[in-house]
Scaffold this active site. Structure first.
Site, PDB file in Angstrom:
ATOM      1  CB  SER A 145      -0.853   0.010   1.276  1.00  0.00           C
ATOM      2  OG  SER A 145      -1.529   1.246   1.422  1.00  0.00           O
ATOM      3  CE1 TYR A 158      -4.548  -1.399   5.425  1.00  0.00           C
ATOM      4  CE2 TYR A 158      -3.564   0.672   4.711  1.00  0.00           C
ATOM      5  CZ  TYR A 158      -4.132  -0.555   4.408  1.00  0.00           C
ATOM      6  OH  TYR A 158      -4.275  -0.935   3.090  1.00  0.00           O
TER       7      TYR A 158
HETATM    8  N1  LIG Z   1      -8.687  -0.056  -1.141  1.00  0.00           N
HETATM    9  C1  LIG Z   1      -7.593   0.662  -0.963  1.00  0.00           C
HETATM   10  O1  LIG Z   1      -7.616   1.907  -0.991  1.00  0.00           O
HETATM   11  C2  LIG Z   1      -6.276  -0.028  -0.768  1.00  0.00           C
HETATM   12  C3  LIG Z   1      -5.094   0.733  -0.910  1.00  0.00           C
HETATM   13  C4  LIG Z   1      -3.873   0.109  -0.705  1.00  0.00           C
HETATM   14  C5  LIG Z   1      -3.824  -1.229  -0.383  1.00  0.00           C
HETATM   15  N2  LIG Z   1      -4.980  -1.949  -0.243  1.00  0.00           N
HETATM   16  C6  LIG Z   1      -4.860  -3.361   0.110  1.00  0.00           C
HETATM   17  O2  LIG Z   1      -5.471  -4.124  -0.898  1.00  0.00           O
HETATM   18  C7  LIG Z   1      -5.815  -5.401  -0.355  1.00  0.00           C
HETATM   19  C8  LIG Z   1      -7.225  -5.759  -0.792  1.00  0.00           C
HETATM   20  O3  LIG Z   1      -8.134  -4.843  -0.189  1.00  0.00           O
HETATM   21  P1  LIG Z   1      -9.403  -4.245  -0.953  1.00  0.00           P
HETATM   22  O4  LIG Z   1      -9.258  -2.778  -0.897  1.00  0.00           O
HETATM   23  O5  LIG Z   1      -9.607  -4.911  -2.254  1.00  0.00           O
HETATM   24  O6  LIG Z   1     -10.569  -4.621   0.109  1.00  0.00           O
HETATM   25  P2  LIG Z   1     -11.842  -5.581  -0.008  1.00  0.00           P
HETATM   26  O7  LIG Z   1     -12.463  -5.581   1.347  1.00  0.00           O
HETATM   27  O8  LIG Z   1     -12.679  -5.201  -1.163  1.00  0.00           O
HETATM   28  O9  LIG Z   1     -11.219  -7.025  -0.268  1.00  0.00           O
HETATM   29  C9  LIG Z   1     -10.547  -7.724   0.757  1.00  0.00           C
HETATM   30  C10 LIG Z   1     -11.058  -9.159   0.804  1.00  0.00           C
HETATM   31  O10 LIG Z   1     -10.281  -9.858   1.798  1.00  0.00           O
HETATM   32  C11 LIG Z   1     -11.147 -10.733   2.484  1.00  0.00           C
HETATM   33  N3  LIG Z   1     -10.594 -11.057   3.801  1.00  0.00           N
HETATM   34  C12 LIG Z   1     -10.530 -10.248   4.894  1.00  0.00           C
HETATM   35  N4  LIG Z   1      -9.995 -10.919   5.928  1.00  0.00           N
HETATM   36  C13 LIG Z   1      -9.694 -12.163   5.470  1.00  0.00           C
HETATM   37  C14 LIG Z   1      -9.142 -13.320   6.065  1.00  0.00           C
HETATM   38  N5  LIG Z   1      -8.790 -13.333   7.373  1.00  0.00           N
HETATM   39  N6  LIG Z   1      -8.972 -14.433   5.308  1.00  0.00           N
HETATM   40  C15 LIG Z   1      -9.347 -14.430   4.004  1.00  0.00           C
HETATM   41  N7  LIG Z   1      -9.895 -13.375   3.388  1.00  0.00           N
HETATM   42  C16 LIG Z   1     -10.071 -12.252   4.115  1.00  0.00           C
HETATM   43  C17 LIG Z   1     -12.460  -9.961   2.591  1.00  0.00           C
HETATM   44  O11 LIG Z   1     -13.557 -10.849   2.836  1.00  0.00           O
HETATM   45  C18 LIG Z   1     -12.522  -9.268   1.238  1.00  0.00           C
HETATM   46  O12 LIG Z   1     -13.264 -10.027   0.297  1.00  0.00           O
HETATM   47  C19 LIG Z   1      -5.619  -5.291   1.161  1.00  0.00           C
HETATM   48  O13 LIG Z   1      -4.381  -5.884   1.521  1.00  0.00           O
HETATM   49  C20 LIG Z   1      -5.561  -3.795   1.381  1.00  0.00           C
HETATM   50  O14 LIG Z   1      -4.841  -3.450   2.537  1.00  0.00           O
HETATM   51  C21 LIG Z   1      -6.204  -1.374  -0.436  1.00  0.00           C
END
Ligand SMILES: NC(=O)c1ccc[n+]([C@@H]2O[C@H](COP(=O)([O-])OP(=O)(O)OC[C@H]3O[C@@H](n4cnc5c(N)ncnc54)[C@H](O)[C@@H]3O)[C@@H](O)[C@H]2O)c1
Length: 277
Positions: A145, A158
């Site tokens: 991230s 985070y």
């Molecule tokens: N959305 C943003 O702005 C952003 C920015 C930088 C990094 N990220 C990172 O991207 C990655 C994906 O996040 P996203 O934004 O797509 O969110 P999201 O919530 O849409 O997707 C995350 C998925 O992970 C699953 N999950 C959560 N805990 C879990 C567990 N213990 N075991 C298995 N699955 C689990 C959730 O059910 C969900 O479907 C994360 O690592 C997040 O930190 C997101």
């Protein structure tokens, strides 16, 4: 036309939603067989059934060693091998700064739960996948991230977790060379369903209903602080992940691609909301 990942077998965690879903779809479109891992069974099943052939859903909690082992075993049983492990499942901390925690218990609970998913989950996934990746000279990929590099892309916990992910990627890239490449993507703010790791109280909303989608003004916040004046989409990150997972990136390890519209070169004008051109 040949896909970039023809014949490869991939596991993507957190593939039921957001960035992980887009990555699973892109990997599949590029020719890979995909094990779709998510905590929520219905989400994993929906994505796998949308993909059709060459996709299998697994309801698994990445914080549990046995669930990671089961994902790897499924890839091998169903598709014969494993080439790509993409650790991506993650949770958020609602941008809470240290003084905003109301009790030490709340701080401990957030730390334990968030680090269990964002950090331990990636470590356990790598541990489970490495024996099979050694056989295929495969690749590990992780979603870091902008919070792995800069402040205020999340709250204290985070941000700490994503800095730990940067360390994980770099150390594993060293430890697993020359057989396994280890790289990452570092998305900037992206509209997804990303949830807080624990309930944060009424003023932060119902954790079951609250996600990044619901944060008022977040799109303007991202646009104003991003030189490309753009909120990247999950598909933008998936395109980069597909490249890093492919043989086109055979010469890359220990690299984290900043999929963030230039956040790191924003300068004072961008921060103040002004354009240079
Ligand atoms: N959305 C943003 O702005 C952003 C920015 C930088 C990094 N990220 C990172 O991207 C990655 C994906 O996040 P996203 O934004 O797509 O969110 P999201 O919530 O849409 O997707 C995350 C998925 O992970 C699953 N999950 C959560 N805990 C879990 C567990 N213990 N075991 C298995 N699955 C689990 C959730 O059910 C969900 O479907 C994360 O690592 C997040 O930190 C997101």
């Amino acid at each position: 036309m040949a896909g970039r990942l023809d014949g490869k077998v991939a596991i993507v965690t957190g593939a039921g939603s957001g960035i992980g879903k887009a990555i699973a779809e892109r990997f599949h479109r590029e020719g890979a067989a995909v094990v779709v891992v998510d905590l929520k069974a219905d989400r994993a099943e929906a994505v796998a059934s949308e993909l059709g052939d060459r996709a299998v859903p697994i309801a698994a909690d990445v914080t549990r060693p046995e669930d990671n082992q089961r994902a790897v075993a499924t890839a091998v049983q169903r598709f014969g091998k494993l080439d790509i492990f993409m650790g991506n499942a993650g949770v958020f901390d609602g941008f809470l700064s240290l003084p905003q925690y109301q009790t030490p218990d709340q701080l401990v609970e957030m730390f334990d739960r968030l680090f269990a998913v964002n950090v331990k989950g990636y470590l356990l996934g790598a541990y489970a996948a490495v024996p099979e990746l050694l056989k295929t000279q495969g690749t590990l990929l992780f979603t870091a991230s902008t919070a792995g590099f800069y402040t205020n892309q999340g709250g204290i916990i985070y941000t700490m977790s994503k800095h730990a992910v940067v360390g994980l990627i770099r150390e594993l890239a060293y430890e697993l060379a020359p057989k396994i490449r280890v790289n990452g993507i570092a998305p900037g703010g992206t509209f997804t369903d990303l949830r807080n790791a624990i309930p944060l109280g009424a003023e932060f909303g119902d954790p079951d209903k609250r996600s990044l989608f619901d944060m008022p003004g977040l799109d303007q916040f991202i646009i104003q602080s991003t030189p490309l004046r753009r909120v990247n989409r999950p598909e933008d990150h998936a395109a980069v992940a597909a490249f890093l997972a492919s043989d086109d990136a055979a010469g890359l390890t220990g690299v984290i691609v900043h999929c963030d519209g230039g956040y790191g070169i924003r300068g004072a004008a961008s921060a103040a909301g002004g354009d240079n051109l």
